[in-house]
Design a protein around this motif. Structure first.
Motif, PDB file in Angstrom:
ATOM      1  N   LYS A  12      -9.084   4.425  -3.438  1.00  0.00           N
ATOM      2  CA  LYS A  12      -9.916   3.205  -3.453  1.00  0.00           C
ATOM      3  C   LYS A  12      -9.524   2.333  -4.689  1.00  0.00           C
ATOM      4  CE  LYS A  12     -13.733   3.422  -0.664  1.00  0.00           C
ATOM      5  NZ  LYS A  12     -15.464   3.506  -0.583  1.00  0.00           N
ATOM      6  N   PRO A  13      -9.084   2.980  -5.817  1.00  0.00           N
ATOM      7  CA  PRO A  13      -8.696   1.927  -7.185  1.00  0.00           C
ATOM      8  C   PRO A  13      -7.214   1.260  -6.685  1.00  0.00           C
ATOM      9  CG  PRO A  13      -9.614   3.856  -8.066  1.00  0.00           C
ATOM     10  CD  PRO A  13      -9.596   4.116  -6.449  1.00  0.00           C
ATOM     11  N   ILE A  14      -6.347   2.102  -6.189  1.00  0.00           N
ATOM     12  CA  ILE A  14      -4.994   1.531  -5.826  1.00  0.00           C
ATOM     13  C   ILE A  14      -5.187   0.397  -4.855  1.00  0.00           C
ATOM     14  CG2 ILE A  14      -2.886   2.148  -4.544  1.00  0.00           C
ATOM     15  CD1 ILE A  14      -3.222   5.054  -5.477  1.00  0.00           C
TER      16      ILE A  14
ATOM     17  N   GLY B 249       1.336   9.102  -6.280  1.00  0.00           N
ATOM     18  CA  GLY B 249       1.178  10.332  -5.890  1.00  0.00           C
ATOM     19  C   GLY B 249       0.173  10.717  -4.850  1.00  0.00           C
ATOM     20  N   VAL B 250      -0.248   9.645  -4.320  1.00  0.00           N
ATOM     21  CA  VAL B 250      -1.568   9.696  -3.234  1.00  0.00           C
ATOM     22  C   VAL B 250      -0.452   9.964  -1.833  1.00  0.00           C
ATOM     23  CG1 VAL B 250      -3.313   8.600  -1.962  1.00  0.00           C
ATOM     24  CG2 VAL B 250      -3.165   8.549  -4.429  1.00  0.00           C
ATOM     25  N   ASP B 251      -0.751  10.906  -1.240  1.00  0.00           N
ATOM     26  CA  ASP B 251       0.100  11.194  -0.028  1.00  0.00           C
ATOM     27  C   ASP B 251      -0.556  10.851   1.529  1.00  0.00           C
ATOM     28  OD1 ASP B 251       2.493  12.166   1.505  1.00  0.00           O
ATOM     29  OD2 ASP B 251       1.842  14.012   1.442  1.00  0.00           O
TER      30      ASP B 251
ATOM     31  N   LEU C 106       0.698  -1.192   0.022  1.00  0.00           N
ATOM     32  CA  LEU C 106      -0.034  -0.124   0.047  1.00  0.00           C
ATOM     33  C   LEU C 106       0.951   1.243  -0.129  1.00  0.00           C
ATOM     34  CD1 LEU C 106      -2.959  -0.614   2.563  1.00  0.00           C
ATOM     35  CD2 LEU C 106      -3.133  -0.265  -0.086  1.00  0.00           C
ATOM     36  N   TYR C 107       1.913   1.406   0.980  1.00  0.00           N
ATOM     37  CA  TYR C 107       2.819   2.510   1.132  1.00  0.00           C
ATOM     38  C   TYR C 107       3.058   2.715  -0.334  1.00  0.00           C
ATOM     39  CZ  TYR C 107       6.139   5.610   2.964  1.00  0.00           C
ATOM     40  OH  TYR C 107       6.761   6.754   3.175  1.00  0.00           O
TER      41      TYR C 107
ATOM     42  N   ASN D  99     -12.510  13.874  -1.625  1.00  0.00           N
ATOM     43  CA  ASN D  99     -11.919  13.908  -3.134  1.00  0.00           C
ATOM     44  C   ASN D  99     -11.029  12.710  -3.122  1.00  0.00           C
ATOM     45  OD1 ASN D  99     -13.899  15.709  -3.869  1.00  0.00           O
ATOM     46  ND2 ASN D  99     -12.276  17.365  -3.946  1.00  0.00           N
ATOM     47  N   LEU D 100     -10.166  12.567  -2.157  1.00  0.00           N
ATOM     48  CA  LEU D 100      -9.019  11.373  -2.006  1.00  0.00           C
ATOM     49  C   LEU D 100      -9.532   9.969  -2.420  1.00  0.00           C
ATOM     50  CD1 LEU D 100      -5.986  11.174  -1.906  1.00  0.00           C
ATOM     51  CD2 LEU D 100      -6.313  11.133   0.508  1.00  0.00           C
ATOM     52  N   GLU D 101     -10.800   9.846  -1.978  1.00  0.00           N
ATOM     53  CA  GLU D 101     -11.362   8.491  -2.299  1.00  0.00           C
ATOM     54  C   GLU D 101     -11.483   7.986  -3.502  1.00  0.00           C
ATOM     55  OE1 GLU D 101     -15.647   6.028  -1.266  1.00  0.00           O
ATOM     56  OE2 GLU D 101     -15.590   8.336  -1.111  1.00  0.00           O
TER      57      GLU D 101
END
Length: 151
Positions: free
Chosen positions: A112-114, A35-37, A27-28, A106-108
């Motif tokens: 979620k796809p990741i 680019g998801v911080d 995940l990390y 908005n981050l959802e």
């Protein structure tokens, strides 16, 4: 089949948290690459808030199985990233209610796809029945341990 017939190394890997650590590591890396911080721990809090926004810190502790100081640090960091805000409870100002910001909401769509992709890879080769049985068994083991902790 009794427990002595299981591969002890595999049993230890599952119960010691190696499976969880491997998923968290993936995940990390995947979050960073995309680019998801956020961290995997932050993901667990956000995931719950995406389904039920405006909950107490204590409720977040209960659903994530984290202690209060750890949850406070997690929420502090999520606030610094402008993903959540704390507000005092209406009837008791000592209680913090945690709400998603627009950025957090908005981050959802990015996160979620990741996670779905990682879980798809993790469950590769398992059919729906395998996953269902695994889920039921692991839930039962977790509940047994949770009950033992409450005693």
């Amino acid at each position: 089949m009794n427990l002595e017939q299981f591969n002890p190394e595999m049993l230890f890997a599952i119960v010691s948290g190696k499976l969880s650590a491997a998923i968290n590591r993936q995940l990390y890396r995947s979050f960073r690459k995309s680019g998801v911080d956020i961290t995997p721990e932050q993901w667990t809090v956000l995931y719950y808030l995406w389904s039920k926004d405006g909950v107490t810190q204590q409720e977040l502790c209960n659903v994530t199985f984290k202690d209060k100081p750890s949850m406070t640090r997690l929420i502090d960091n999520l606030e610094k990233q402008s993903l959540v805000v704390r507000s005092p409870g209406v009837s008791d100002r000592r209680i913090n209610i945690i709400h998603l910001t627009e950025t957090g909401k908005n981050l959802e769509n990015e996160a979620k796809p990741i996670v779905q992709d990682i879980m798809k890879k993790a469950l590769d080769g398992l059919d729906e029945k395998d996953v269902e049985v695994g889920f039921v068994l692991l839930t039962r083991v977790f509940n047994n341990l949770k009950t033992a902790l409450d005693d």
